[in-house]
Design a protein around this motif. Structure first.
Motif, PDB file in Angstrom:
ATOM      1  N   VAL A   4       1.005  -1.271  -0.398  1.00 22.38           N
ATOM      2  CA  VAL A   4       0.323   0.466  -0.074  1.00 22.38           C
ATOM      3  C   VAL A   4       1.147   1.344   0.351  1.00 22.38           C
ATOM      4  N   PRO A  88     -10.980  -8.037  -5.373  1.00 23.05           N
ATOM      5  CA  PRO A  88      -9.723  -8.386  -4.765  1.00 23.05           C
ATOM      6  C   PRO A  88      -9.409  -7.306  -4.605  1.00 23.05           C
ATOM      7  N   VAL A  89      -9.044  -5.815  -4.877  1.00 19.34           N
ATOM      8  CA  VAL A  89      -8.013  -5.521  -4.294  1.00 19.34           C
ATOM      9  C   VAL A  89      -8.498  -4.016  -3.393  1.00 19.34           C
ATOM     10  N   ASP A  91     -10.758  -5.181  -1.446  1.00 22.66           N
ATOM     11  CA  ASP A  91     -10.524  -6.933   0.056  1.00 22.66           C
ATOM     12  C   ASP A  91      -9.289  -6.344   0.692  1.00 22.66           C
ATOM     13  N   TYR A  92      -7.745  -6.213   0.244  1.00 26.39           N
ATOM     14  CA  TYR A  92      -6.726  -6.176   0.182  1.00 26.39           C
ATOM     15  C   TYR A  92      -6.239  -4.913   1.484  1.00 26.39           C
ATOM     16  N   VAL A  93      -7.064  -4.259   0.102  1.00 28.96           N
ATOM     17  CA  VAL A  93      -7.247  -2.266   0.941  1.00 28.96           C
ATOM     18  C   VAL A  93      -8.474  -2.441   2.278  1.00 28.96           C
ATOM     19  N   ALA A  95      -8.864  -4.451   4.554  1.00 31.30           N
ATOM     20  CA  ALA A  95      -8.514  -5.514   5.082  1.00 31.30           C
ATOM     21  C   ALA A  95      -6.728  -4.741   6.465  1.00 31.30           C
ATOM     22  N   ARG A  96      -6.374  -3.672   4.973  1.00 28.52           N
ATOM     23  CA  ARG A  96      -5.218  -3.190   5.488  1.00 28.52           C
ATOM     24  C   ARG A  96      -5.018  -1.761   5.805  1.00 28.52           C
ATOM     25  N   TYR A 224      -7.714   4.094  -1.609  1.00 20.16           N
ATOM     26  CA  TYR A 224      -7.748   3.746  -0.344  1.00 20.16           C
ATOM     27  C   TYR A 224      -9.020   4.392   0.584  1.00 20.16           C
TER      28      TYR A 224
END
Length: 279
Positions: A4, A88-89, A91-93, A95-96, A224
């Motif tokens: 990120v 997917p992008v 969900d990735y962002v 979670a972080r 983001y």
């Protein structure tokens, strides 16, 4: 989480590294190419037929319609990537997300909102009208509000016809209006500034690069902050670039700053000429 932050750095470094090179190498090639000459011939014909203001209006309306025609199938195509790329992008962002980084992005992201850019538009329109008081002062006074309206309605048309939905956390859809508005507003300001003052070529390239950095950073923050899908942002960059080019060309036509074609364009025959020819 490292990815990120790396992407945030790339959002700054990529335009810093590529835009000056592209501007230096492509600007002269585009200006002297066959396509540019054909455009100048067409613009000369429009100006001869409708005058500068009429030609500029035709360029703006026809250009906005062409942007819709180009970006519509693009939006339909990238909509198919939503389950394979956007989800997917997202969900990735999601979670972080980290508190301090989220606060920074939420602070930067509203730069592309309509409300602050309304004030930027109004101030720029008045400021440039004063600076142009001894020439065509009405051009910036009309161009600045017009670019805001054209971007809003063109983006709304694309959002309606593509109708791809939005992330579960916000109403942002294709194409990213925030990216498009930043490009249109500050791109129009940049061309008006270049027409107002003698800006050295290197400085002008630096300003274009700074605008590109602002737009890529805006796109990053929209992702983001979970306001847009990833492909919405890419679509917004493309949409904003095309529409800003149309607006810049319309301003240049209205101000008579388009270089005449190498081959002179015959003026449109008057009614008397047509009558004489027919008899």
């Amino acid at each position: 989480m490292t990815i990120v932050y790396v992407l945030a750095v790339l959002a700054v470094l990529v335009p810093l590294a590529t835009v000056p090179v592209l501007a230096a190498r492509w600007a002269s090639a585009v200006d002297t190419g066959r396509t540019a000459e054909r455009v100048r011939v067409a613009l000369a014909g429009l100006t001869a037929a409708f005058g500068r203001v009429g030609a500029a209006l035709v360029v703006l309306l026809a250009g906005a319609a062409a942007v819709v025609v180009v970006c519509w199938p693009l939006g339909e195509a990238i909509s198919r990537l939503e389950p394979h790329v956007d989800h997917p992008v997202f969900d990735y962002v999601h979670a972080r997300r980290v508190g301090f980084w989220e606060d920074i992005n939420l602070f930067i992201s509203p730069i592309g909102d309509r409300y602050p850019l309304k004030w930027v538009t109004a101030v720029a329109a008045i400021g440039f009208a004063i600076a142009w008081r001894r020439r065509r002062w009405w051009i910036p006074l009309v161009a600045m509000p017009l670019q805001f309206v054209v971007e809003q309605y063109t983006q709304t048309i694309l959002a309606k016809v593509v109708d791809r939905g939005h992330p579960p956390t916000d109403l942002g859809t294709y194409p990213s209006g925030g990216c498009g508005r930043v490009l249109m507003t500050f791109g129009t300001i940049l061309v008006l500034a270049a027409l107002t003052w003698r800006i050295p070529r290197r400085v002008l390239i630096g300003l274009v690069t700074a605008l590109a950095v602002l737009v890529t950073v805006e796109g990053y923050t929209r992702i983001y902050a979970e306001k847009h899908w990833l492909t919405d942002v890419f679509g917004g960059w493309f949409f904003g670039t095309l529409l800003t080019g149309v607006m810049v060309l319309a301003v240049l036509v209205a101000d008579g700053r388009v270089r005449p074609p190498r081959t002179p364009v015959d003026p449109a025959p008057s009614s008397d000429d047509r009558l004489t020819t027919s008899t």
